[in-house]
Design a protein around this motif. Sequence first.
Motif, PDB file in Angstrom:
ATOM      1  N   LEU A  62       0.842  -1.188   0.000  1.00 35.16           N
ATOM      2  CA  LEU A  62       0.000   0.000   0.000  1.00 35.16           C
ATOM      3  C   LEU A  62       0.878   1.239   0.000  1.00 35.16           C
ATOM      4  N   ALA A  63       0.625   2.153  -0.923  1.00 36.31           N
ATOM      5  CA  ALA A  63       1.373   3.406  -0.973  1.00 36.31           C
ATOM      6  C   ALA A  63       0.384   4.569  -0.925  1.00 36.31           C
ATOM      7  N   ASP A  64       0.363   5.263   0.212  1.00 38.18           N
ATOM      8  CA  ASP A  64      -0.538   6.407   0.404  1.00 38.18           C
ATOM      9  C   ASP A  64       0.035   7.271   1.508  1.00 38.18           C
ATOM     10  N   ASP A  65      -0.035   8.600   1.334  1.00 38.32           N
ATOM     11  CA  ASP A  65       0.550   9.477   2.336  1.00 38.32           C
ATOM     12  C   ASP A  65      -0.338   9.646   3.571  1.00 38.32           C
ATOM     13  N   GLU A  66      -1.554   9.114   3.540  1.00 31.65           N
ATOM     14  CA  GLU A  66      -2.445   9.191   4.697  1.00 31.65           C
ATOM     15  C   GLU A  66      -2.442   7.853   5.434  1.00 31.65           C
ATOM     16  N   ARG A  67      -1.985   7.889   6.683  1.00 34.97           N
ATOM     17  CA  ARG A  67      -1.905   6.658   7.482  1.00 34.97           C
ATOM     18  C   ARG A  67      -3.278   6.010   7.644  1.00 34.97           C
ATOM     19  N   MET A  68      -4.315   6.835   7.849  1.00 34.49           N
ATOM     20  CA  MET A  68      -5.649   6.277   8.074  1.00 34.49           C
ATOM     21  C   MET A  68      -6.138   5.515   6.844  1.00 34.49           C
ATOM     22  N   VAL A  69      -5.799   6.005   5.665  1.00 35.76           N
ATOM     23  CA  VAL A  69      -6.191   5.312   4.435  1.00 35.76           C
ATOM     24  C   VAL A  69      -5.485   3.960   4.358  1.00 35.76           C
ATOM     25  N   ARG A  70      -4.185   3.966   4.654  1.00 28.82           N
ATOM     26  CA  ARG A  70      -3.434   2.700   4.613  1.00 28.82           C
ATOM     27  C   ARG A  70      -3.986   1.708   5.633  1.00 28.82           C
ATOM     28  N   THR A  71      -4.321   2.198   6.806  1.00 29.75           N
ATOM     29  CA  THR A  71      -4.856   1.318   7.857  1.00 29.75           C
ATOM     30  C   THR A  71      -6.184   0.713   7.420  1.00 29.75           C
ATOM     31  N   ALA A  72      -7.056   1.533   6.851  1.00 29.44           N
ATOM     32  CA  ALA A  72      -8.359   1.035   6.403  1.00 29.44           C
ATOM     33  C   ALA A  72      -8.193  -0.013   5.309  1.00 29.44           C
ATOM     34  N   LEU A  73      -7.288   0.252   4.352  1.00 28.03           N
ATOM     35  CA  LEU A  73      -7.048  -0.711   3.282  1.00 28.03           C
ATOM     36  C   LEU A  73      -6.471  -2.009   3.832  1.00 28.03           C
ATOM     37  N   ARG A  74      -5.572  -1.903   4.776  1.00 30.03           N
ATOM     38  CA  ARG A  74      -4.966  -3.106   5.374  1.00 30.03           C
ATOM     39  C   ARG A  74      -6.030  -3.964   6.050  1.00 30.03           C
ATOM     40  N   VAL A  75      -6.908  -3.328   6.803  1.00 29.27           N
ATOM     41  CA  VAL A  75      -7.961  -4.070   7.508  1.00 29.27           C
ATOM     42  C   VAL A  75      -8.834  -4.829   6.507  1.00 29.27           C
ATOM     43  N   VAL A  76      -9.213  -4.165   5.445  1.00 34.06           N
ATOM     44  CA  VAL A  76     -10.069  -4.793   4.434  1.00 34.06           C
ATOM     45  C   VAL A  76      -9.364  -5.957   3.748  1.00 34.06           C
ATOM     46  N   LEU A  77      -8.138  -5.736   3.308  1.00 36.71           N
ATOM     47  CA  LEU A  77      -7.439  -6.760   2.529  1.00 36.71           C
ATOM     48  C   LEU A  77      -6.980  -7.927   3.382  1.00 36.71           C
ATOM     49  N   ASP A  78      -6.487  -7.643   4.569  1.00 36.74           N
ATOM     50  CA  ASP A  78      -6.008  -8.727   5.429  1.00 36.74           C
ATOM     51  C   ASP A  78      -7.140  -9.613   5.938  1.00 36.74           C
ATOM     52  N   ALA A  79      -8.372  -9.145   5.827  1.00 34.72           N
ATOM     53  CA  ALA A  79      -9.519  -9.957   6.243  1.00 34.72           C
ATOM     54  C   ALA A  79      -9.818 -11.072   5.238  1.00 34.72           C
ATOM     55  N   GLU A  80      -9.231 -10.968   4.052  1.00 30.44           N
ATOM     56  CA  GLU A  80      -9.456 -11.978   3.010  1.00 30.44           C
ATOM     57  C   GLU A  80      -8.389 -13.073   3.108  1.00 30.44           C
ATOM     58  N   PRO A  81      -8.785 -14.347   3.008  1.00 26.73           N
ATOM     59  CA  PRO A  81      -7.814 -15.440   3.194  1.00 26.73           C
ATOM     60  C   PRO A  81      -6.726 -15.502   2.135  1.00 26.73           C
ATOM     61  N   ASP A  82      -6.999 -14.955   0.959  1.00 27.87           N
ATOM     62  CA  ASP A  82      -6.020 -15.046  -0.136  1.00 27.87           C
ATOM     63  C   ASP A  82      -5.271 -13.739  -0.376  1.00 27.87           C
TER      64      ASP A  82
END
Length: 236
Positions: free
Chosen positions: A22-42
């Motif tokens: 993830l490349a984004d200058d806003e930490r909150m955006v990166r955190t939200a994306l991480r939560v969404v993607l890491d919730a997927e098994p693949d």
Amino acid sequence: MSRPVTPPVTRPVTPPVIRVVLADDERMVRTALRVVLDAEPDLEVVGEASDGAEAVTVVRELRPDVVLMDVRMPGIDGIRATERLVASMGGDAPRIVVVTTFENDAYVYDALRAGAAGFLLKRVAVEELVGAVRLVARGDSLLFPSALRGLAAAYGPRGRAAAPPWAARLTDREADVLRLMARGLTNAEIAARLDVGPATVKTHVAAVLAKTGARDRTQAVIAAYESGFIVPAEQL
């Protein structure tokens, strides 16, 4: 008396994990994306970057499958970062999806020119985000025909330029396939439109990519617009 045969144990096939940076200058955006993607098994977020320069370093080190790249970042933006990764890594470069707030943005078109496989809006639904990552990871392009056509009309060359050298090398059928690719048709849809088999379309698409020197369908369509081989108004 014969012994009963024990059926073989079948184990479910585990899909390969898609590694994402993830490349984004806003930490909150990166955190939200991480939560969404890491919730997927693949899917697995393996790294983050807060600007383009850091993104280049992180991607070269971690070699992810997909990068979600913010377009507007301080210092080196997502466009320059995409250019550097594609130029330095060549065929080993990950699939890069630029993430933007506005789809009708010159930055988006420049990022696609630089080698991005497609773009997503920051307000995209969770299901679309996850689906997009899987789509580009398997080698497909994230094409939005109407948006790409509008971008090409607004920020691409004006009118029809001299025919590019590769145009003369396309067969008539390959030229038809490229025009249908620009309309966003899948291989199956192109096959139905041209009344040929999907395998034949796949062969034609591969030939189009080779002759245009494109990494993927998005880059082939960009090349068609940039060269004037396809004029946006003709795709209406």
